[in-house]
Design a protein around this motif. Structure first.
Motif, PDB file in Angstrom:
ATOM      1  N   ALA A  72       0.931  -1.229   0.260  1.00  0.00           N
ATOM      2  CA  ALA A  72      -0.145   0.070  -0.007  1.00  0.00           C
ATOM      3  C   ALA A  72       0.945   1.250  -0.136  1.00  0.00           C
ATOM      4  O   ALA A  72       1.859   1.303   0.502  1.00  0.00           O
TER       5      ALA A  72
ATOM      6  N   GLU B 159      -3.825   3.743   0.344  1.00  0.00           N
ATOM      7  CA  GLU B 159      -4.119   3.069  -1.025  1.00  0.00           C
ATOM      8  C   GLU B 159      -3.669   1.704  -1.564  1.00  0.00           C
ATOM      9  O   GLU B 159      -2.362   1.578  -1.554  1.00  0.00           O
ATOM     10  N   GLY B 160      -4.338   0.638  -1.264  1.00  0.00           N
ATOM     11  CA  GLY B 160      -3.825  -0.581  -1.390  1.00  0.00           C
ATOM     12  C   GLY B 160      -3.599  -1.299  -2.698  1.00  0.00           C
ATOM     13  O   GLY B 160      -4.303  -0.803  -3.809  1.00  0.00           O
ATOM     14  N   ASP B 161      -2.439  -2.129  -2.825  1.00  0.00           N
ATOM     15  CA  ASP B 161      -2.231  -2.793  -3.929  1.00  0.00           C
ATOM     16  C   ASP B 161      -3.802  -3.701  -4.525  1.00  0.00           C
ATOM     17  O   ASP B 161      -3.626  -3.950  -5.607  1.00  0.00           O
ATOM     18  N   GLU B 162      -4.420  -4.076  -3.440  1.00  0.00           N
ATOM     19  CA  GLU B 162      -5.433  -4.942  -3.723  1.00  0.00           C
ATOM     20  C   GLU B 162      -6.429  -4.384  -2.647  1.00  0.00           C
ATOM     21  O   GLU B 162      -6.198  -3.939  -1.653  1.00  0.00           O
ATOM     22  N   PRO B 163      -7.812  -5.123  -2.594  1.00  0.00           N
ATOM     23  CA  PRO B 163      -8.648  -4.610  -1.640  1.00  0.00           C
ATOM     24  C   PRO B 163      -8.186  -5.003  -0.087  1.00  0.00           C
ATOM     25  O   PRO B 163      -7.560  -5.877  -0.095  1.00  0.00           O
ATOM     26  N   LEU B 164      -8.273  -3.977   0.663  1.00  0.00           N
ATOM     27  CA  LEU B 164      -7.844  -4.134   2.058  1.00  0.00           C
ATOM     28  C   LEU B 164      -8.883  -4.636   3.265  1.00  0.00           C
ATOM     29  O   LEU B 164     -10.095  -4.293   3.028  1.00  0.00           O
TER      30      LEU B 164
ATOM     31  N   GLU C 285     -12.331  -2.660   0.444  1.00  0.00           N
ATOM     32  CA  GLU C 285     -12.150  -1.258  -0.147  1.00  0.00           C
ATOM     33  C   GLU C 285     -10.656  -1.236  -0.318  1.00  0.00           C
ATOM     34  O   GLU C 285      -9.643  -1.616   0.268  1.00  0.00           O
ATOM     35  N   ARG C 286     -10.370  -0.625  -1.468  1.00  0.00           N
ATOM     36  CA  ARG C 286      -8.919  -0.443  -1.891  1.00  0.00           C
ATOM     37  C   ARG C 286      -8.012   0.659  -1.572  1.00  0.00           C
ATOM     38  O   ARG C 286      -7.099   0.753  -1.009  1.00  0.00           O
TER      39      ARG C 286
END
Length: 321
Positions: free
Chosen positions: A184, A266-271, A283-284
């Protein structure tokens, strides 16, 4: 002065002692409203009743999860200045907020003190339509999942933490699962943090996160949250446990700590994330902002809360215009 008792029958102490509700109503007086949510979906109705009745003081019989559900339901219907002042009865499995307010004694004694209690304002966090005081991504979520799967309560949490620390040199399966990294980009008030891979991230508006650990010892401060992140090797987080226990500034490679008004992840994928012990996900991008303050009630004879520590942690500069 309109008062109410909000009881979560699923909370730890209420499950063990089903007659607690009656004793708390007796302590509050005959005019207190008696509100109980009809299951997990019943919190909006409880919040609406508190607001419609103009309740000024509400005793909350539950723990951290109960408080989180109640203020989230209130927040979806009115700004914090319209919420009643809240008295925590320490009736949950986790009572971290009550510990931060230095509340002591049995629920009945706390209820009897509501009428003469003194208000203490605390800022809170907001993530979307959720309000709370403790937020986390990464190891806070993994720790809670393991905690809920085993023995709960303070002893269960302490035993789990001991197993995690002891398993670090051996890289046990439990340790590997709990310390899995999260990719992230992170910033506080527009200022980016260095790492893009994290063992754990968190934010709070109160110092104590449970078991006496205080990585956010600079709080509470009006309009500010304290954010922290462990982006280095997994042992860096464990090495900071003594410092967190003593409420000292965090140290180590790619360890971040800052005061600000907003944390953005801001995650690389949903968090997956947690708020006050409740787990969420999907949510990402997560925006953790300061809201409130929330008015809490403390007995008039309770000792004063300690002032936030000044450990030389500088405030982040404002973002460029």
């Amino acid at each position: 002065m309109p008062t109410a008792l909000v009881t979560n029958p699923a909370s730890g102490r209420n499950r063990r002692d089903p007659h607690l509700r009656r004793r708390l109503l007796t302590a509050l007086g005959p005019d207190a409203l008696d509100l109980v949510p009809e299951g997990p979906e019943g919190w909006p109705a409880v919040a609406a009743r508190l607001l419609e009745a103009g309740v000024q003081r509400a005793a909350v019989s539950g723990g951290d999860g109960t408080l989180h559900c109640l203020i989230s339901a209130l927040g979806q219907q009115a700004p914090p200045e319209r919420w009643p002042a809240l008295a925590l009865m320490r009736a949950g499995t986790m009572n971290t907020l009550a510990a931060n307010l230095h509340l002591r004694g049995r629920p009945e004694h706390l209820a009897a003190a509501v009428a003469t209690a003194v208000e203490t304002p605390l800022p809170c966090l907001r993530v979307g339509e959720r309000w709370g005081f403790l937020f986390g991504v990464g190891v806070p979520v993994s720790f809670l999942r393991a905690y809920y799967a085993g023995r709960t309560g303070p002893l269960g949490a302490a035993w789990l933490l001991a197993r995690v620390v002891a398993g670090l040199p051996l890289r046990t399966r439990l340790t590997r699962d709990l310390l899995e990294r999260t990719g992230a980009a992170v910033s506080v008030d527009g200022q980016p943090w260095r790492s893009g891979s994290w063992v754990g991230l968190g934010a709070a508006t109160v110092p104590n996160l449970g078991l006496g650990f205080e990585p956010c010892a600079h709080t509470p401060r009006p309009g500010k949250l304290e954010a922290y992140g462990f982006g280095g090797a997994p042992w860096t987080a464990a090495a900071n446990l003594p410092r967190m226990r003593l409420g000292r500034a965090l140290r180590g490679d790619r360890v971040e700590q800052a005061l600000g008004a907003e944390l953005v992840i801001e995650g690389d994928e949903p968090l997956a994330w947690m708020m006050d012990g409740d787990l969420y996900g999907g949510e990402r991008v997560l925006r953790v902002a300061v809201d409130g303050p929330v008015r809490f009630l403390r007995p008039a004879d309770a000792r004063a809360l300690p002032a936030p520590r000044d450990l030389g942690l500088s405030l982040p500069p404002p973002p460029p215009v």
